[in-house]
Design a protein around this motif. Structure first.
Motif, PDB file in Angstrom:
ATOM      1  N   LYS A  48       0.823  -1.213   0.000  1.00  0.00           N
ATOM      2  CA  LYS A  48       0.000   0.000   0.000  1.00  0.00           C
ATOM      3  C   LYS A  48       0.860   1.268   0.000  1.00  0.00           C
ATOM      4  N   ARG A  49       2.096   1.153  -0.489  1.00  0.00           N
ATOM      5  CA  ARG A  49       3.050   2.260  -0.450  1.00  0.00           C
ATOM      6  C   ARG A  49       2.578   3.505  -1.179  1.00  0.00           C
ATOM      7  N   LEU A  50       1.778   3.328  -2.217  1.00  0.00           N
ATOM      8  CA  LEU A  50       1.329   4.488  -2.991  1.00  0.00           C
ATOM      9  C   LEU A  50       0.161   5.203  -2.322  1.00  0.00           C
ATOM     10  N   ASP A  51      -0.389   4.598  -1.274  1.00  0.00           N
ATOM     11  CA  ASP A  51      -1.547   5.167  -0.588  1.00  0.00           C
ATOM     12  C   ASP A  51      -1.224   5.793   0.765  1.00  0.00           C
ATOM     13  N   VAL A  52       0.019   5.666   1.239  1.00  0.00           N
ATOM     14  CA  VAL A  52       0.332   6.111   2.596  1.00  0.00           C
ATOM     15  C   VAL A  52       0.744   7.574   2.698  1.00  0.00           C
ATOM     16  N   GLY A  53       0.857   8.264   1.575  1.00  0.00           N
ATOM     17  CA  GLY A  53       1.127   9.692   1.606  1.00  0.00           C
ATOM     18  C   GLY A  53       2.553  10.072   1.912  1.00  0.00           C
ATOM     19  N   GLU A  54       3.496   9.218   1.593  1.00  0.00           N
ATOM     20  CA  GLU A  54       4.909   9.519   1.851  1.00  0.00           C
ATOM     21  C   GLU A  54       5.642   9.981   0.601  1.00  0.00           C
ATOM     22  N   GLY A  55       4.941  10.187  -0.487  1.00  0.00           N
ATOM     23  CA  GLY A  55       5.591  10.628  -1.709  1.00  0.00           C
ATOM     24  C   GLY A  55       6.204   9.490  -2.505  1.00  0.00           C
ATOM     25  N   CYS A  56       5.823   8.274  -2.208  1.00  0.00           N
ATOM     26  CA  CYS A  56       6.338   7.120  -2.930  1.00  0.00           C
ATOM     27  C   CYS A  56       5.847   7.175  -4.379  1.00  0.00           C
ATOM     28  N   VAL A  57       6.721   6.803  -5.294  1.00  0.00           N
ATOM     29  CA  VAL A  57       6.427   6.860  -6.715  1.00  0.00           C
ATOM     30  C   VAL A  57       6.508   5.459  -7.293  1.00  0.00           C
ATOM     31  N   LYS A  58       5.524   5.086  -8.087  1.00  0.00           N
ATOM     32  CA  LYS A  58       5.564   3.792  -8.763  1.00  0.00           C
ATOM     33  C   LYS A  58       6.537   3.895  -9.921  1.00  0.00           C
ATOM     34  N   LEU A  59       7.619   3.140  -9.837  1.00  0.00           N
ATOM     35  CA  LEU A  59       8.634   3.180 -10.875  1.00  0.00           C
ATOM     36  C   LEU A  59       8.207   2.335 -12.065  1.00  0.00           C
ATOM     37  N   THR A  60       8.269   2.937 -13.228  1.00  0.00           N
ATOM     38  CA  THR A  60       7.975   2.250 -14.485  1.00  0.00           C
ATOM     39  C   THR A  60       9.174   2.477 -15.401  1.00  0.00           C
ATOM     40  N   PRO A  61       9.328   1.661 -16.429  1.00  0.00           N
ATOM     41  CA  PRO A  61      10.454   1.896 -17.344  1.00  0.00           C
ATOM     42  C   PRO A  61      10.462   3.314 -17.920  1.00  0.00           C
ATOM     43  N   LYS A  62       9.305   3.831 -18.272  1.00  0.00           N
ATOM     44  CA  LYS A  62       9.223   5.182 -18.834  1.00  0.00           C
ATOM     45  C   LYS A  62       9.650   6.233 -17.810  1.00  0.00           C
ATOM     46  N   LEU A  63       9.178   6.097 -16.574  1.00  0.00           N
ATOM     47  CA  LEU A  63       9.539   7.057 -15.527  1.00  0.00           C
ATOM     48  C   LEU A  63      11.034   6.997 -15.234  1.00  0.00           C
ATOM     49  N   VAL A  64      11.569   5.794 -15.081  1.00  0.00           N
ATOM     50  CA  VAL A  64      12.985   5.632 -14.770  1.00  0.00           C
ATOM     51  C   VAL A  64      13.861   6.275 -15.846  1.00  0.00           C
ATOM     52  N   ALA A  65      13.449   6.181 -17.096  1.00  0.00           N
ATOM     53  CA  ALA A  65      14.219   6.767 -18.191  1.00  0.00           C
ATOM     54  C   ALA A  65      14.290   8.290 -18.093  1.00  0.00           C
ATOM     55  N   GLY A  66      13.346   8.908 -17.395  1.00  0.00           N
ATOM     56  CA  GLY A  66      13.299  10.360 -17.353  1.00  0.00           C
ATOM     57  C   GLY A  66      13.669  11.011 -16.040  1.00  0.00           C
ATOM     58  N   VAL A  67      13.870  10.246 -14.983  1.00  0.00           N
ATOM     59  CA  VAL A  67      14.176  10.867 -13.687  1.00  0.00           C
ATOM     60  C   VAL A  67      15.679  10.909 -13.441  1.00  0.00           C
ATOM     61  N   GLN A  68      16.090  11.892 -12.683  1.00  0.00           N
ATOM     62  CA  GLN A  68      17.506  12.061 -12.367  1.00  0.00           C
ATOM     63  C   GLN A  68      17.827  11.679 -10.929  1.00  0.00           C
ATOM     64  N   TRP A  69      16.812  11.434 -10.113  1.00  0.00           N
ATOM     65  CA  TRP A  69      17.070  11.217  -8.696  1.00  0.00           C
ATOM     66  C   TRP A  69      17.397   9.774  -8.340  1.00  0.00           C
ATOM     67  N   LEU A  70      17.233   8.846  -9.268  1.00  0.00           N
ATOM     68  CA  LEU A  70      17.663   7.475  -8.998  1.00  0.00           C
ATOM     69  C   LEU A  70      19.172   7.394  -9.196  1.00  0.00           C
TER      70      LEU A  70
END
Length: 86
Positions: A48-70
């Motif tokens: 339930k990580r996406l529902d707890v309000g901690e700013g957790c992001v569901k990582l997808t191949p498309k998202l990973v390709a565009g983020v710099q924080w990983l």
């Protein structure tokens, strides 16, 4: 999608707070999410990580390709390994 999530090597680096400067420079901190087990590096509320309000992001191949924080050594950012070859 299970194969995608199986790439995770449980480093936990994505679960630590990051400080981002105005110019986009990212600085990891030593402050983990309150739900990260810092010994096992697993999320205590993963289901339930996406529902707890901690700013957790569901990582997808498309998202990973565009983020710099990983981090560069994140398993999601590594090229896929071909199975059966050495």
């Amino acid at each position: 999608m299970a194969d995608w999530e199986d790439l995770c090597n449980r480093c936990g680096q994505c679960c630590f707070e990051k400080w981002v400067e105005e110019d986009g420079t990212i600085h990891p901190t030593s402050i983990p999410c309150r739900f990260l087990d810092i010994v096992s590096r697993e999320c205590k509320v993963y289901h339930k990580r996406l529902d707890v309000g901690e700013g957790c992001v569901k990582l997808t191949p498309k998202l990973v390709a565009g983020v710099q924080w990983l981090p560069e050594d994140c398993a999601y950012r590594q090229p896929p390994q071909k199975k059966g070859r050495r």
